[in-house]
Design a protein around this motif. Structure first.
Motif, mmCIF file in Angstrom:
data_model
loop_
_atom_site.group_PDB
_atom_site.id
_atom_site.type_symbol
_atom_site.label_atom_id
_atom_site.label_comp_id
_atom_site.label_asym_id
_atom_site.label_seq_id
_atom_site.Cartn_x
_atom_site.Cartn_y
_atom_site.Cartn_z
ATOM 1 N N TRP A 1 -3.429 6.163 2.100
ATOM 2 C CA TRP A 1 -3.878 7.678 1.463
ATOM 3 C C TRP A 1 -5.378 7.557 1.937
ATOM 4 C CZ3 TRP A 1 -8.281 10.316 0.651
ATOM 5 C CH2 TRP A 1 -8.115 11.912 0.952
ATOM 6 N N ILE A 2 -6.541 6.990 1.777
ATOM 7 C CA ILE A 2 -7.175 6.655 2.348
ATOM 8 C C ILE A 2 -7.541 5.768 3.851
ATOM 9 C CG2 ILE A 2 -9.971 4.955 2.045
ATOM 10 C CD1 ILE A 2 -9.067 5.538 -1.160
ATOM 11 N N PHE A 3 -5.435 4.406 3.511
ATOM 12 C CA PHE A 3 -5.741 4.304 5.053
ATOM 13 C C PHE A 3 -5.565 5.463 6.260
ATOM 14 C CE2 PHE A 3 -3.075 1.689 8.187
ATOM 15 C CZ PHE A 3 -3.697 0.828 8.371
ATOM 16 N N TYR A 4 -4.598 6.066 6.152
ATOM 17 C CA TYR A 4 -4.308 7.343 6.638
ATOM 18 C C TYR A 4 -5.294 7.615 7.446
ATOM 19 C CZ TYR A 4 0.175 4.963 7.245
ATOM 20 O OH TYR A 4 1.753 4.671 7.421
ATOM 21 N N ARG A 5 -6.589 8.516 6.575
ATOM 22 C CA ARG A 5 -7.735 9.428 6.542
ATOM 23 C C ARG A 5 -8.384 8.341 7.569
ATOM 24 N NH1 ARG A 5 -8.357 14.341 5.394
ATOM 25 N NH2 ARG A 5 -10.309 13.459 5.034
ATOM 26 N N PRO B 1 -5.746 16.831 -0.286
ATOM 27 C CA PRO B 1 -5.738 15.981 -1.407
ATOM 28 C C PRO B 1 -4.366 15.715 -2.176
ATOM 29 C CG PRO B 1 -6.785 18.135 -1.490
ATOM 30 C CD PRO B 1 -6.692 17.652 -0.011
ATOM 31 N N ARG B 2 -3.710 14.668 -3.084
ATOM 32 C CA ARG B 2 -2.874 14.543 -4.200
ATOM 33 C C ARG B 2 -1.410 14.369 -3.344
ATOM 34 N NH1 ARG B 2 -5.730 18.847 -6.344
ATOM 35 N NH2 ARG B 2 -4.265 20.017 -4.846
ATOM 36 N N THR B 3 -1.818 14.475 -1.956
ATOM 37 C CA THR B 3 -0.337 13.972 -1.125
ATOM 38 C C THR B 3 0.073 12.255 -0.922
ATOM 39 O OG1 THR B 3 -0.618 16.214 0.568
ATOM 40 C CG2 THR B 3 0.554 13.816 1.183
ATOM 41 N N GLN B 4 1.549 12.466 -1.737
ATOM 42 C CA GLN B 4 1.825 11.083 -1.689
ATOM 43 C C GLN B 4 2.836 10.629 -0.217
ATOM 44 O OE1 GLN B 4 4.567 10.644 -5.270
ATOM 45 N NE2 GLN B 4 3.173 12.760 -6.063
ATOM 46 N N MET C 1 1.203 -1.136 0.010
ATOM 47 C CA MET C 1 -0.163 0.217 -0.451
ATOM 48 C C MET C 1 0.545 1.206 0.067
ATOM 49 S SD MET C 1 -2.896 -1.238 2.181
ATOM 50 C CE MET C 1 -4.090 0.708 2.541
ATOM 51 N N ILE C 2 2.143 1.376 0.544
ATOM 52 C CA ILE C 2 2.913 2.302 0.676
ATOM 53 C C ILE C 2 3.027 3.200 -1.063
ATOM 54 C CG2 ILE C 2 4.738 1.268 0.258
ATOM 55 C CD1 ILE C 2 4.326 4.120 2.722
ATOM 56 N N ASP C 3 3.248 4.753 -1.123
ATOM 57 C CA ASP C 3 3.015 4.681 -2.451
ATOM 58 C C ASP C 3 2.211 4.787 -3.321
ATOM 59 O OD1 ASP C 3 4.244 6.614 -4.034
ATOM 60 O OD2 ASP C 3 5.720 5.602 -4.942
ATOM 61 N N THR C 4 0.749 4.592 -2.864
ATOM 62 C CA THR C 4 0.100 4.123 -3.479
ATOM 63 C C THR C 4 -1.039 5.372 -2.938
ATOM 64 O OG1 THR C 4 -1.297 2.380 -1.939
ATOM 65 C CG2 THR C 4 0.551 1.683 -3.930
ATOM 66 N N PRO C 5 -2.788 5.535 -3.895
ATOM 67 C CA PRO C 5 -3.520 6.604 -3.639
ATOM 68 C C PRO C 5 -4.280 5.410 -2.277
ATOM 69 C CG PRO C 5 -3.333 6.325 -5.682
ATOM 70 C CD PRO C 5 -2.555 5.489 -5.235
ATOM 71 N N ASP D 1 -0.298 18.335 -2.033
ATOM 72 C CA ASP D 1 0.377 18.578 -2.637
ATOM 73 C C ASP D 1 2.125 18.736 -2.606
ATOM 74 O OD1 ASP D 1 -1.533 19.062 -4.303
ATOM 75 O OD2 ASP D 1 -1.383 21.216 -4.632
ATOM 76 N N CYS D 2 1.384 17.116 -1.219
ATOM 77 C CA CYS D 2 3.154 17.294 -0.081
ATOM 78 C C CYS D 2 3.431 15.292 -0.714
ATOM 79 C CB CYS D 2 2.708 17.591 1.305
ATOM 80 S SG CYS D 2 2.315 19.050 1.877
ATOM 81 N N GLU D 3 4.997 15.527 -0.373
ATOM 82 C CA GLU D 3 5.384 14.486 -0.802
ATOM 83 C C GLU D 3 6.244 13.770 0.795
ATOM 84 O OE1 GLU D 3 8.305 11.951 -3.799
ATOM 85 O OE2 GLU D 3 7.293 14.078 -4.101
ATOM 86 N N ILE D 4 5.711 12.886 1.250
ATOM 87 C CA ILE D 4 6.340 12.295 2.473
ATOM 88 C C ILE D 4 7.396 11.524 2.585
ATOM 89 C CG2 ILE D 4 6.160 11.922 4.643
ATOM 90 C CD1 ILE D 4 5.051 14.859 4.019
ATOM 91 N N LYS D 5 8.645 11.604 1.971
ATOM 92 C CA LYS D 5 9.679 10.468 1.892
ATOM 93 C C LYS D 5 10.424 9.604 3.138
ATOM 94 C CE LYS D 5 11.036 11.125 -2.538
ATOM 95 N NZ LYS D 5 11.877 11.732 -3.757
ATOM 96 N N TYR D 6 9.814 10.354 4.368
ATOM 97 C CA TYR D 6 10.617 9.571 5.783
ATOM 98 C C TYR D 6 9.602 9.868 6.816
ATOM 99 C CZ TYR D 6 14.482 8.842 8.450
ATOM 100 O OH TYR D 6 15.705 8.134 9.548
#
Length: 340
Positions: free
Chosen positions: A59-63, A71-74, A52-56, A90-95
């Protein structure tokens, strides 16, 4: 995967409820409830998280778990203490984001655990550690190995590096909303195609082994399904090699310095996702063997048969042909962060 995810969501709300900013003693029932859910989350991250990581869907799971994510946050890393995490659009979280920290163990007082909220504004790129209690404005780029200390207050449009992180310049807004939405749609379509592809390969594996293991001996059914699953993983890796050469080709070192077009970015994600979701089971059966080395050669890895790889998660099709391994042993601690 879906069942485990729903179990985690239900258990979190029943056992812990909502995470709040507070300090708790370790030797309490509140800590025990937090510890139980934290271990359950860790189990989910090992079994279902990689799919599920790095998939839409993450986003639903953590919500569902209580996080505020625009929206549109990776999300490319795991999150803990979900109700205390607020991320703009519109963010990107890599850590990984963790909103807790253990306190000191004094002579008269036992250890404690404190929780503080993390807020991240719109259009941010987080590639480093974000300390608990941080307030980050919009359009902030925290570079790799950078660290925002606990309670950091960060202004907008900042490029931060170092530990502790400091401002080295201005980050311009570069997020394209239309492209991000199209990219998310492409991800969902690929996940649907991935599900059908793996199902088809499993059917092919069953057809192959049902003729060879046809009989009524005691463990024929168990052996049949084990070999079918392993064959599916092996066939998926062969498909992965084909996808790598069709969609990515041979990547050079200078390509990583260029800004990736949307198609290149999607191709990298699609090939990497297919590889990482199918390689673990095959690695359990063929790790440190010449069969594994042969499969990696098909993907473009320059490796000889005298070398061994103990951590397959360090390698991805999008960067694999830039690595050369000769007469060496690669431990599981080696990692190419962000495939860079």
């Amino acid at each position: 995967m879906l069942t485990l995810s729903m179990m985690v969501v239900v258990a979190k709300w029943l056992v812990v409820g909502k995470y709040n900013e507070k300090t708790m003693e370790v030797y309490t029932t509140a800590y025990l409830r937090w510890w139980f859910i934290d271990r359950l989350i860790h189990l989910w991250e090992q079994w279902a998280g990689p799919y599920m990581i790095d998939t839409p869907f993450i986003w639903i799971f953590y919500r569902l778990l209580g996080s505020e994510i625009g929206p549109r946050t990776q999300i490319k890393a795991f999150i803990h203490e979900f109700d205390l995490v607020s991320i703009g659009r519109d963010c990107e979280i890599k850590y990984s984001l963790r909103c807790r920290r253990f306190g000191p163990w004094g002579e008269t007082k036992g250890p404690s655990l404190r929780f503080r909220r993390i807020r991240i504004g719109d259009g941010c790129l987080m590639e480093g550690v974000v300390g608990l209690g941080s307030e980050i404005s919009e359009s902030v780029h925290l570079d790799k190995l950078g660290v925002f200390l606990e309670g950091a207050q960060v202004g907008s449009q900042i490029l931060a590096v170092g530990n502790p992180a400091f401002d080295v310049g201005k980050k311009e807004k570069s997020f394209n909303t239309e492209k991000a939405s199209f990219y998310g749609v492409c991800q969902i379509l690929w996940l649907i195609a991935e599900l059908h592809l793996v199902s088809a390969l499993f059917v092919i594996s069953k057809v192959i082994w049902i003729r060879l293991l046809y009989g009524s001996w005691r463990y024929s059914t168990l052996t049949y399904y084990i070999l079918s699953v392993l064959s599916t993983s092996f066939l998926s890796l062969l498909v992965s090699a084909v996808l790598k050469w069709l969609m990515i080709g041979r990547r050079t070192g200078s390509d990583g310095l260029k800004k990736k077009p949307l198609w290149v970015k999607f191709s990298d994600w699609a090939c990497d996702y297919h590889f990482r979701t199918n390689v673990n089971l095959f690695f359990v059966a063929a790790g440190l063997s010449r069969v594994l080395s042969s499969v990696m050669m098909l993907h473009g890895l320059d490796i000889d048969y005298k070398s061994g790889i103990a951590g397959i998660s360090s390698f991805y099709p999008s960067m694999i042909n830039q690595v050369e391994i000769k007469r060496s042993f690669i431990s599981s601690s080696v990692n190419y962060w962000g495939q860079d």
